[in-house]
Design a protein around this motif. Sequence first.
Motif, PDB file in Angstrom:
ATOM      1  N   LYS A   1      -1.524 -12.563 -20.213  1.00  0.00           N
ATOM      2  CA  LYS A   1      -2.882 -13.087 -20.062  1.00  0.00           C
ATOM      3  C   LYS A   1      -3.105 -14.437 -20.742  1.00  0.00           C
ATOM      4  O   LYS A   1      -3.886 -15.240 -20.249  1.00  0.00           O
ATOM      5  CB  LYS A   1      -3.920 -12.074 -20.505  1.00  0.00           C
ATOM      6  CG  LYS A   1      -4.076 -11.924 -21.990  1.00  0.00           C
ATOM      7  CD  LYS A   1      -5.184 -10.940 -22.291  1.00  0.00           C
ATOM      8  CE  LYS A   1      -5.467 -10.926 -23.762  1.00  0.00           C
ATOM      9  NZ  LYS A   1      -6.580 -10.054 -24.084  1.00  0.00           N
ATOM     10  N   ASN A   2      -2.431 -14.715 -21.838  1.00  0.00           N
ATOM     11  CA  ASN A   2      -2.634 -15.988 -22.521  1.00  0.00           C
ATOM     12  C   ASN A   2      -2.032 -17.165 -21.760  1.00  0.00           C
ATOM     13  O   ASN A   2      -2.363 -18.315 -22.028  1.00  0.00           O
ATOM     14  CB  ASN A   2      -2.099 -15.929 -23.950  1.00  0.00           C
ATOM     15  CG  ASN A   2      -2.932 -15.019 -24.819  1.00  0.00           C
ATOM     16  OD1 ASN A   2      -4.142 -14.893 -24.616  1.00  0.00           O
ATOM     17  ND2 ASN A   2      -2.301 -14.362 -25.771  1.00  0.00           N
ATOM     18  N   ASP A   3      -1.153 -16.863 -20.800  1.00  0.00           N
ATOM     19  CA  ASP A   3      -0.557 -17.907 -19.967  1.00  0.00           C
ATOM     20  C   ASP A   3      -1.343 -18.119 -18.678  1.00  0.00           C
ATOM     21  O   ASP A   3      -1.048 -19.025 -17.916  1.00  0.00           O
ATOM     22  CB  ASP A   3       0.891 -17.542 -19.606  1.00  0.00           C
ATOM     23  CG  ASP A   3       1.778 -17.405 -20.829  1.00  0.00           C
ATOM     24  OD1 ASP A   3       1.512 -18.102 -21.838  1.00  0.00           O
ATOM     25  OD2 ASP A   3       2.716 -16.593 -20.788  1.00  0.00           O
ATOM     26  N   LEU A   4      -2.325 -17.283 -18.439  1.00  0.00           N
ATOM     27  CA  LEU A   4      -3.051 -17.299 -17.171  1.00  0.00           C
ATOM     28  C   LEU A   4      -4.461 -17.845 -17.366  1.00  0.00           C
ATOM     29  O   LEU A   4      -5.449 -17.120 -17.292  1.00  0.00           O
ATOM     30  CB  LEU A   4      -3.090 -15.883 -16.583  1.00  0.00           C
ATOM     31  CG  LEU A   4      -1.733 -15.230 -16.334  1.00  0.00           C
ATOM     32  CD1 LEU A   4      -1.903 -13.780 -15.921  1.00  0.00           C
ATOM     33  CD2 LEU A   4      -0.926 -16.004 -15.302  1.00  0.00           C
ATOM     34  N   LYS A   5      -4.539 -19.152 -17.619  1.00  0.00           N
ATOM     35  CA  LYS A   5      -5.831 -19.763 -17.897  1.00  0.00           C
ATOM     36  C   LYS A   5      -6.118 -20.979 -17.025  1.00  0.00           C
ATOM     37  O   LYS A   5      -7.165 -21.601 -17.171  1.00  0.00           O
ATOM     38  CB  LYS A   5      -5.905 -20.206 -19.366  1.00  0.00           C
ATOM     39  CG  LYS A   5      -5.836 -19.075 -20.353  1.00  0.00           C
ATOM     40  CD  LYS A   5      -5.907 -19.614 -21.763  1.00  0.00           C
ATOM     41  CE  LYS A   5      -5.774 -18.513 -22.784  1.00  0.00           C
ATOM     42  NZ  LYS A   5      -5.741 -19.027 -24.147  1.00  0.00           N
ATOM     43  N   SER A   6      -5.215 -21.342 -16.133  1.00  0.00           N
ATOM     44  CA  SER A   6      -5.386 -22.574 -15.367  1.00  0.00           C
ATOM     45  C   SER A   6      -6.464 -22.447 -14.300  1.00  0.00           C
ATOM     46  O   SER A   6      -6.823 -21.348 -13.876  1.00  0.00           O
ATOM     47  CB  SER A   6      -4.062 -22.967 -14.697  1.00  0.00           C
ATOM     48  OG  SER A   6      -3.821 -22.141 -13.573  1.00  0.00           O
TER      49      SER A   6
ATOM     50  N   ARG B   1      -7.376 -19.312 -11.782  1.00  0.00           N
ATOM     51  CA  ARG B   1      -8.777 -18.851 -11.679  1.00  0.00           C
ATOM     52  C   ARG B   1      -9.223 -18.834 -10.217  1.00  0.00           C
ATOM     53  O   ARG B   1      -9.715 -17.834  -9.713  1.00  0.00           O
ATOM     54  CB  ARG B   1      -9.676 -19.773 -12.502  1.00  0.00           C
ATOM     55  CG  ARG B   1     -11.156 -19.468 -12.399  1.00  0.00           C
ATOM     56  CD  ARG B   1     -11.994 -20.675 -12.771  1.00  0.00           C
ATOM     57  NE  ARG B   1     -11.694 -21.766 -11.857  1.00  0.00           N
ATOM     58  CZ  ARG B   1     -11.707 -23.056 -12.210  1.00  0.00           C
ATOM     59  NH1 ARG B   1     -11.995 -23.413 -13.439  1.00  0.00           N
ATOM     60  NH2 ARG B   1     -11.433 -23.995 -11.329  1.00  0.00           N
TER      61      ARG B   1
ATOM     62  N   LEU C   1      -8.615 -11.358 -17.068  1.00  0.00           N
ATOM     63  CA  LEU C   1      -9.576 -12.380 -16.648  1.00  0.00           C
ATOM     64  C   LEU C   1     -10.596 -12.717 -17.728  1.00  0.00           C
ATOM     65  O   LEU C   1     -11.389 -13.637 -17.556  1.00  0.00           O
ATOM     66  CB  LEU C   1     -10.278 -11.915 -15.363  1.00  0.00           C
ATOM     67  CG  LEU C   1      -9.344 -11.711 -14.170  1.00  0.00           C
ATOM     68  CD1 LEU C   1     -10.105 -11.081 -13.015  1.00  0.00           C
ATOM     69  CD2 LEU C   1      -8.680 -13.006 -13.756  1.00  0.00           C
ATOM     70  N   GLN C   2     -10.568 -12.017 -18.845  1.00  0.00           N
ATOM     71  CA  GLN C   2     -11.552 -12.269 -19.893  1.00  0.00           C
ATOM     72  C   GLN C   2     -11.324 -13.590 -20.624  1.00  0.00           C
ATOM     73  O   GLN C   2     -12.177 -14.017 -21.390  1.00  0.00           O
ATOM     74  CB  GLN C   2     -11.616 -11.087 -20.863  1.00  0.00           C
ATOM     75  CG  GLN C   2     -12.277  -9.895 -20.204  1.00  0.00           C
ATOM     76  CD  GLN C   2     -12.383  -8.683 -21.109  1.00  0.00           C
ATOM     77  OE1 GLN C   2     -11.865  -8.659 -22.213  1.00  0.00           O
ATOM     78  NE2 GLN C   2     -13.057  -7.666 -20.620  1.00  0.00           N
ATOM     79  N   ASN C   3     -10.196 -14.251 -20.369  1.00  0.00           N
ATOM     80  CA  ASN C   3      -9.967 -15.586 -20.938  1.00  0.00           C
ATOM     81  C   ASN C   3     -10.781 -16.650 -20.212  1.00  0.00           C
ATOM     82  O   ASN C   3     -10.849 -17.777 -20.657  1.00  0.00           O
ATOM     83  CB  ASN C   3      -8.486 -15.970 -20.852  1.00  0.00           C
ATOM     84  CG  ASN C   3      -7.654 -15.268 -21.893  1.00  0.00           C
ATOM     85  OD1 ASN C   3      -8.133 -14.928 -22.965  1.00  0.00           O
ATOM     86  ND2 ASN C   3      -6.386 -15.050 -21.577  1.00  0.00           N
ATOM     87  N   LEU C   4     -11.366 -16.284 -19.082  1.00  0.00           N
ATOM     88  CA  LEU C   4     -12.106 -17.225 -18.242  1.00  0.00           C
ATOM     89  C   LEU C   4     -13.587 -16.853 -18.263  1.00  0.00           C
ATOM     90  O   LEU C   4     -13.926 -15.674 -18.376  1.00  0.00           O
ATOM     91  CB  LEU C   4     -11.543 -17.173 -16.815  1.00  0.00           C
ATOM     92  CG  LEU C   4     -10.038 -17.468 -16.710  1.00  0.00           C
ATOM     93  CD1 LEU C   4      -9.492 -17.029 -15.363  1.00  0.00           C
ATOM     94  CD2 LEU C   4      -9.763 -18.937 -16.950  1.00  0.00           C
TER      95      LEU C   4
ATOM     96  N   GLU D   1       2.070 -17.426 -12.217  1.00  0.00           N
ATOM     97  CA  GLU D   1       0.671 -17.319 -11.805  1.00  0.00           C
ATOM     98  C   GLU D   1       0.573 -16.740 -10.399  1.00  0.00           C
ATOM     99  O   GLU D   1      -0.295 -15.915 -10.129  1.00  0.00           O
ATOM    100  CB  GLU D   1      -0.023 -18.688 -11.861  1.00  0.00           C
ATOM    101  CG  GLU D   1      -0.280 -19.160 -13.268  1.00  0.00           C
ATOM    102  CD  GLU D   1      -1.079 -20.453 -13.329  1.00  0.00           C
ATOM    103  OE1 GLU D   1      -1.463 -20.999 -12.268  1.00  0.00           O
ATOM    104  OE2 GLU D   1      -1.332 -20.919 -14.450  1.00  0.00           O
TER     105      GLU D   1
END
Length: 151
Positions: free
Chosen positions: A22-27, A31, A66-69, A109
């Motif tokens: 999850k920490n790599d999935l922020k682009s 999204r 998805l909570q990083n977004l 991703e």
Amino acid sequence: MALWDRFKESASQMQTQLTAKKNDLKSGAFRDASMAMCALVAAADGTVDASERQRVAQLIATNEVLQNLPADDLRRRFEANLDKLTADFAFGKVGVLQEIAKAKKKPAEARAVVQIGIVIGGADGDFDKDEQAVVREACYALDLSPHEFDL
């Protein structure tokens, strides 16, 4: 083991893999692609009723990956994709698949987007043929083999 039990185990493993990354999935591409995937799975049968829309929106809001977004941004993008699909499913699907294809530059991703589609599709206890078909189409848009995901 029954097919459904194998699917539930696979979806559980995918959610675990997604959480680990999850920490790599922020682009922005991730999204956009993940919200397009959620909308595509929700509308897979060509229609989306209010309860289904709400259920998928709730899954998006509570999915740990998805909570990083920002939740409001995710919901807005999900709703915009759903609107395209409900206005004209065939034409809307072309645009939504283009959104999904944004993630193909980063294979991790791209795989995560497919995994989200599978998790969302199976959340109601039935990953039906329509949902499987649109996730398979998304695999092709992302240059991934559907067989990698047992599709």
